[in-house]
Design a protein around this motif. Structure first.
Motif, PDB file in Angstrom:
ATOM      1  N   LEU A 195      -7.640 -18.838 -20.390  1.00 50.97           N
ATOM      2  CA  LEU A 195      -6.915 -17.693 -19.851  1.00 50.97           C
ATOM      3  C   LEU A 195      -6.595 -17.917 -18.382  1.00 50.97           C
ATOM      4  N   THR A 196      -5.320 -18.196 -18.103  1.00 51.56           N
ATOM      5  CA  THR A 196      -4.887 -18.305 -16.711  1.00 51.56           C
ATOM      6  C   THR A 196      -4.552 -16.923 -16.159  1.00 51.56           C
ATOM      7  N   GLN A 197      -4.599 -15.921 -17.021  1.00 52.76           N
ATOM      8  CA  GLN A 197      -4.500 -14.509 -16.623  1.00 52.76           C
ATOM      9  C   GLN A 197      -5.499 -13.738 -17.489  1.00 52.76           C
ATOM     10  N   PRO A 198      -5.981 -12.575 -16.992  1.00 51.39           N
ATOM     11  CA  PRO A 198      -6.822 -11.757 -17.880  1.00 51.39           C
ATOM     12  C   PRO A 198      -6.031 -11.434 -19.147  1.00 51.39           C
ATOM     13  N   TYR A 207     -11.726 -21.586 -12.782  1.00 51.60           N
ATOM     14  CA  TYR A 207     -11.472 -22.977 -12.376  1.00 51.60           C
ATOM     15  C   TYR A 207     -12.728 -23.698 -11.884  1.00 51.60           C
ATOM     16  N   CYS A 208     -13.842 -23.497 -12.574  1.00 55.31           N
ATOM     17  CA  CYS A 208     -15.058 -24.230 -12.192  1.00 55.31           C
ATOM     18  C   CYS A 208     -15.164 -25.535 -12.967  1.00 55.31           C
ATOM     19  N   GLY A 209     -14.356 -25.682 -14.001  1.00 54.13           N
ATOM     20  CA  GLY A 209     -14.269 -26.968 -14.697  1.00 54.13           C
ATOM     21  C   GLY A 209     -15.445 -27.332 -15.579  1.00 54.13           C
ATOM     22  N   ALA A 210     -16.393 -26.439 -15.759  1.00 58.68           N
ATOM     23  CA  ALA A 210     -17.610 -26.794 -16.498  1.00 58.68           C
ATOM     24  C   ALA A 210     -17.593 -26.252 -17.924  1.00 58.68           C
ATOM     25  N   CYS A 211     -16.408 -26.179 -18.529  1.00 58.97           N
ATOM     26  CA  CYS A 211     -16.247 -25.582 -19.850  1.00 58.97           C
ATOM     27  C   CYS A 211     -17.160 -26.210 -20.903  1.00 58.97           C
ATOM     28  N   GLY A 212     -17.457 -27.483 -20.742  1.00 60.61           N
ATOM     29  CA  GLY A 212     -18.275 -28.185 -21.728  1.00 60.61           C
ATOM     30  C   GLY A 212     -19.707 -27.690 -21.795  1.00 60.61           C
TER      31      GLY A 212
ATOM     32  N   SER B   2     -12.991  -6.136 -10.179  1.00 55.67           N
ATOM     33  CA  SER B   2     -14.135  -6.368  -9.295  1.00 55.67           C
ATOM     34  C   SER B   2     -14.487  -7.851  -9.284  1.00 55.67           C
ATOM     35  N   THR B   3     -15.032  -8.300  -8.174  1.00 53.52           N
ATOM     36  CA  THR B   3     -15.410  -9.700  -8.089  1.00 53.52           C
ATOM     37  C   THR B   3     -16.774  -9.886  -8.729  1.00 53.52           C
ATOM     38  N   TYR B 176     -16.312 -21.160  -7.858  1.00 51.43           N
ATOM     39  CA  TYR B 176     -15.398 -20.082  -8.211  1.00 51.43           C
ATOM     40  C   TYR B 176     -14.121 -20.182  -7.378  1.00 51.43           C
ATOM     41  N   LEU B 177     -12.983 -20.247  -8.022  1.00 50.69           N
ATOM     42  CA  LEU B 177     -11.699 -20.205  -7.317  1.00 50.69           C
ATOM     43  C   LEU B 177     -10.873 -19.062  -7.900  1.00 50.69           C
ATOM     44  N   ALA B 178     -10.241 -18.308  -7.036  1.00 52.31           N
ATOM     45  CA  ALA B 178      -9.389 -17.214  -7.524  1.00 52.31           C
ATOM     46  C   ALA B 178      -8.125 -17.764  -8.165  1.00 52.31           C
ATOM     47  N   SER B 179      -7.659 -18.908  -7.639  1.00 53.14           N
ATOM     48  CA  SER B 179      -6.488 -19.537  -8.250  1.00 53.14           C
ATOM     49  C   SER B 179      -6.628 -21.041  -8.080  1.00 53.14           C
ATOM     50  N   PHE B 180      -5.903 -21.780  -8.913  1.00 54.35           N
ATOM     51  CA  PHE B 180      -5.937 -23.239  -8.804  1.00 54.35           C
ATOM     52  C   PHE B 180      -4.607 -23.692  -8.225  1.00 54.35           C
ATOM     53  N   PRO B 181      -4.623 -24.295  -7.038  1.00 55.63           N
ATOM     54  CA  PRO B 181      -3.347 -24.588  -6.363  1.00 55.63           C
ATOM     55  C   PRO B 181      -2.633 -25.824  -6.904  1.00 55.63           C
TER      56      PRO B 181
END
Lengths: 548, 195
Positions: A195-198, A207-212, B2-3, B176-181
Motif C-alpha cells: 500500500l503506497t496509500q492507505p 518504507y522500512c524494507g523489512a517485509c520478509g 496519527s503518527t 520509518y519514512l513518510a514517503s520514499f523519494p
C-alpha cells in the motif's frame, strides 16, 4: 487414542488459511455461508515481528536467547523427502495467513500468452480459462487488497484501472531501465500488493524494507488481516487452530463428507463433517492430503481417476547476477529500502522480438536488492585486502545493480509428489516425497536468461560481479509450486474443471497453486486470489442451485 | 492520520489508568491500528568479551590478521568492530572450522618466521602486508585458501556490525519514512545520459 468427532455437519470446511483459503472464507462468508477453517497453526501477532530489528541486533538478540516468531515451518517438525542429490527447498508456513505473512508481494496478472501457452507450443494440456474469464476477478482483487503499479501495460502483462501509485525508482533501477531500453527491452513499474496509500482501512507502507520479517503494520496484503479478520466479523467463520489436516473423508455416495485432522501439539485425532470441502493448504500439502485420501472408491487418492494428482509439479528457475553502475560508484548512499524488493519489472518479451528461440515459454526479470543493502557478499569478490579493499567496497556500495530473472518450467508427468510407501509423520500420516528435476527446456532458457542479463549489464557499462555461468538457484527456492492438481477441460488429463471443482468429486474444490495448468514465469499469488474468488462464486451459485 | 509515536503515547497513557483492561485493549488496538510501536521492550544484551575457541596467542593473531584485511582508516576497522570475536563465535558454531583455523594460524606464523624471523603479530604493518600479499594472490595454495576463508568471514562479520554497515558504509535503512523519494540524481533518469 480415541478419535474426537462431533456429529455436526458443517456447510463448508476449508483446509488452509493462506491466500487461497482466506479468499474462499472471505467470499463465502460475505455471501451468507457458514465456513469452518482448519489452520495448521495459529494467529501471528504482528507486534512481535522483528520488522524493526537492525541487522546487527539480530545476532545480539539471538545470542540473548530471543527468537523471532516461528513463521516458517521447521522441516524437523514436518519432514518431506527427496531423492539423494535432488534437493527441493520447500518453504511452508503453518499458521494464520500462511505464506502471505512474509510473501514477496509481486502481483503480476497472467496474460493470454500464459493461458494460451500450451496451445501455441503443444506442450501438455491447455488451460480451461482465458484472460477474459479471470480479468473481472483481477479487477476485484486489486480493489480489495491494494496493488501498486503503473500505466505501462504490455501484451505479456495486462494492467489494472485500480493500481495505487507505484514507488519511484532507485538510482540503480534507472540505470538498468535505460540500459534495457538501449538493447530494445522495455521495463515497467513493479506491480506489488504494497500500500503506497492507505487503503480499505489498512495502513500505508512506511518504507522500512523489512517485509520478509512480516509487516508490523499490515501494509501489504496478508490473508489474516485483509481476508480472515473481515470474515470473522461476519460471525460466519470459525477457525480451528493447530488443526493439521490429514485426509478427506468420503461417504458411500462417493462425495466428500468431512476431514480427518490432528491437533498439532496433542496429536489427538479429530473428524469434522462437512457437505463441501475446499482444499487450500498450498500446493505440496494439499497434494499430500489428496493423495493420502484413499478409499475403496478412490484407491489412488480422492478425485484422482486421471492419475494426474501429484504429477506435473512446476516451479520456476532463477538466478541472480550483479554488477556496479560506473556512474553510481562513489556517490551518496541513499536509503534504498523502498517498498522492499524491486520497484521495476522486466516483463516477458521473447515472444515478440523476432529472434528464434530453441526453447518454449519465457522469462521475466525482477531487480531485488538493488542499491544500498544489508547484504555485503559482493565484497568477497573484490580482490585484495587493506585500505584499498575497504575503499573499493565502500565506493561500490551505492552502485549495486541486481538482476533476478524468473523462468517458467514446463509441466512433466515425472516431476511429481507421491505419498505411497513414504515414512509417516508424527501423526502417522505418510509424508510427501518430492521428485523434481529441471530439463533441457529449462537449461536452454537459462542460457537465454544469462545472455539477456549480461546484455543489459554490458549496455550499462557495468562492472560485473564474478558469477558461475549457468548456475541456477536451488529447485523450490522460488516458493512457487504449481500444477499437481491441475485444472483442464479433459477429465482424463486433469483433476479440476475450470472452476477448481474436482471432475470426480463435485463437492471438493482445490483453490491453491496446485490447480494451475502451467507455472508461467510470474509470481502466482494474485492469480491464486482471483481464481479462488471465481471458484467460490461458482461454488456459492451451485449451492443455491442445489447442485452441491 | 496519527503518527506511530502518537499511538504509542495513547497506549502508554491508557495503560497507567486501567492496566488489566488495557492489556486486552492494547492487543486489540495492536491488531486494528494502522500504526503501532513495533520493536517491543528493550532487550538487555550480553556482550561477549573473550573468545571461547581461540587461544590467547591465536586470538591476537586473528585480531591482527582481520585488521590487515579491513584496517582502521578514517573510519573504524575490523578490530574496532570486534570481528575476531565474531569469527570465534562462528568457529564455535561450526566445528568443521576448527582444524582449518588451528592449522592456518600455525602456517601463517611459520610463513612470518620464515620471512622475518618473528610471528605474525610481532611484525610491522608493512611486513604483515608483505606476508599476506602472496596469500591473497594465490587462492589455490593452502595459505591462500586460509586467507580467502578469513577474508570472507571478516567481510561477513564486519559489514553486519553497526560499525561496518552504518559508520563505514553509511547504510541508514530499516526506519520509518513518510514517503520514499527514489533516486535524487536527475542525471540518472535521462536515458541519453549513458550514451
Amino acid at each position: 487414542m480415541q478419535v474426537q468427532s462431533n456429529p455436526q455437519i458443517h456447510p463448508v470446511v476449508i483446509i488452509g488459511s493462506g491466500a487461497a483459503g482466506g479468499m474462499a472464507a472471505w467470499n463465502l462468508t460475505r455471501q451468507g455461508i457458514n465456513v469452518t477453517m482448519l489452520d495448521a497453526g495459529r494467529k501471528f501477532n504482528r507486534s512481535e515481528f522483528w520488522t524493526h530489528v537492525k541487522p546487527w541486533e539480530w545476532q545480539q538478540r539471538l545470542d540473548a536467547g530471543h527468537k523471532p516468531p516461528p513463521i516458517v515451518l521447521d522441516t524437523a517438525e514436518q519432514p518431506y523427502i527427496t531423492p539423494l542429490g535432488q534437493d527441493f527447498q520447500l518453504t511452508r508456513v503453518w499458521g494464520r495467513g500462511g505464506k502471505t505473512n512474509i510473501w514477496g508481494r509481486v502481483s503480476l496478472r497472467y496474460s493470454d500468452l500464459d493461458f494460451g501457452g500450451p496451445e501455441r507450443d503443444g506442450w501438455e494440456i491447455p488451460w480451461p480459462i482465458r484472460y477474459k474469464d479471470i480479468a473481472p476477478y483481477y479487477d476485484q482483487v486489486d480493489q480489495l487488497i491494494g496493488v501498486c503499479g503503473g500505466d505501462d501495460d504490455q501484451d505479456s502483462l495486462p494492467g489494472s484501472k485500480y493500481f495505487l501509485p507505484p514507488p519511484p525508482l532507485r538510482c540503480g533501477e534507472h540505470v538498468m531501465k535505460n540500459a534495457a531500453k538501449k538493447v530494445g527491452i522495455d521495463t515497467v513499474a513493479i506491480r506489488r500488493a504494497v500500500l503506497t496509500q492507505p487503503h480499505n482501512g489498512h495502513a500505508k507502507c512506511h518504507y522500512c524494507g523489512a517485509c520478509g520479517s512480516g509487516c508490523d503494520v499490515g501494509a501489504f496484503f496478508n490473508s489474516s488481516d485483509y481476508l480472515l479478520e473481515p470474515a470473522l466479523k461476519t460471525g460466519r467463520l470459525n477457525i480451528v487452530n493447530n488443526a493439521v489436516a490429514a485426509r478427506i473423508l468420503v461417504g458411500d455416495d462417493g462425495l466428500a463428507n468431512g476431514v480427518q485432522y490432528f491437533d498439532r501439539y496433542t496429536k489427538e485425532e479429530h473428524r469434522i463433517y462437512a457437505k463441501r470441502v475446499i482444499v487450500a493448504a498450498s500446493c505440496v500439502d494439499s497434494t499430500r492430503i489428496l493423495l493420502n485420501s484413499t478409499s475403496s472408491k478412490y484407491p489412488n487418492g480422492i478425485g484422482n481417476s486421471s492419475d494426474v494428482i501429484g504429477r506435473y509439479l512446476s516451479e520456476q528457475i532463477r538466478f541472480t547476477i550483479r554488477g556496479f553502475a560506473p556512474e553510481l560508484i562513489g556517490t551518496t548512499v541513499h536509503n534504498d529500502d523502498g517498498i522492499g524488493g524491486a520497484h521495476m519489472y522486466l516483463p516477458r518479451f521473447n515472444h515478440r522480438d523476432g529472434r528464434k528461440r530453441d526453447y518454449i515459454r519465457g522469462f521475466g526479470c525482477q531487480f531485488w536488492y538493488t542499491g544500498a543493502q544489508t547484504d555485503l557478499s559482493y565484497a568477497k569478490s573484490i580482490p585484495g585486502f587493506g585500505s584499498d579493499f575497504k575503499k573499493a567496497v565502500k565506493e561500490r556500495y551505492p552502485a549495486l545493480l541486481n538482476l533476478h530473472p524468473f523462468g517458467e518450467t514446463i509441466p512433466k508427468a515425472e516431476n511429481r509428489i507421491t505419498v505411497k510407501g513414504s515414512p509417516v509423520d508424527q501423526y502417522g500420516v505418510p509424508i510427501a516425497r518430492i521428485n523434481y528435476a529441471i530439463g533441457e527446456n529449462e537449461r536452454r532458457m537459462s542460457k537465454d536468461m544469462y545472455d539477456t542479463m549480461l546484455e543489459i549489464l554490458h549496455a550499462a557499462k557495468a562492472e560485473i560481479v564474478p558469477y558461475q555461468t549457468g548456475y541456477l538457484e536451488p529447485n523450490g527456492s522460488a516458493i512457487h509450486e504449481h500444477g499437481t492438481c491441475r485444472m483442464g477441460l479433459d477429465p482424463k488429463r486433469s483433476a479440476l474443471n475450470s472452476f477448481n471443482q474436482m471432475h470426480d468429486v463435485k463437492n471438493v474444490f482445490v483453490v491453491d497453486g496446485s490447480a494451475f495448468t502451467t507455472a508461467s514465469e510470474k509470481n502466482p499469488t494474485l492469480t491464486i486470489l482471483a481464481l479462488a474468488w471465481r471458484s467460490t462464486d461458482y461454488m456459492a451459485g451451485e449451492m443455491k442451485r442445489g447442485n452441491i | 492520520m496519527s503518527t506511530r509515536r502518537d499511538v504509542f503515547k495513547i497506549l502508554a497513557v491508557t495503560s497507567v489508568a486501567f492496566p488489566s483492561y488495557v492489556a486486552a485493549q492494547e492487543n486489540k488496538e495492536v491488531e486494528s491500528q494502522p500504526g503501532h510501536l513495533h520493536t517491543g521492550p528493550a532487550i538487555k544484551l550480553a556482550q561477549p568479551s573473550k573468545p571461547n575457541f581461540f587461544q590467547p596467542a591465536e586470538f591476537r593473531t586473528m585480531e591482527a590478521l582481520t585488521e590487515r584485511i579491513i584496517p582502521r582508516t578514517d573510519t573504524p576497522g575490523a578490530k574496532d568492530a570486534g570481528v575476531a570475536l565474531l569469527i570465534d563465535k562462528a568457529v564455535v558454531a561450526d566445528p568443521t572450522l576448527v582444524q582449518p583455523f588451528r592449522a592456518g594460524l600455525a602456517d601463517l606464523n611459520a610463513a612470518s618466521v620464515s620471512s622475518y624471523g618473528q610471528e605474525f603479530v610481532e611484525l610491522t604493518e608493512q611486513q604483515q602486508i608483505a606476508v599476506l600479499t602472496p596469500m591473497s594472490l594465490q587462492p589455490d595454495s593452502s595459505l591462500g585458501k586460509f586467507f580467502a576463508m578469513v577474508k570472507d568471514m571478516t567481510v561477513d562479520a564486519y559489514y553486519k556490525t553497526e560499525i561496518g554497515l552504518k559508520t563505514e558504509l553509511g547504510w541508514h535503512g530499516n526506519t520509518y519514512l513518510a514517503s520514499f523519494p527514489g533516486c535524487q540524481h536527475p542525471e540518472h533518469h535521462n536515458p541519453e545520459h549513458q550514451s
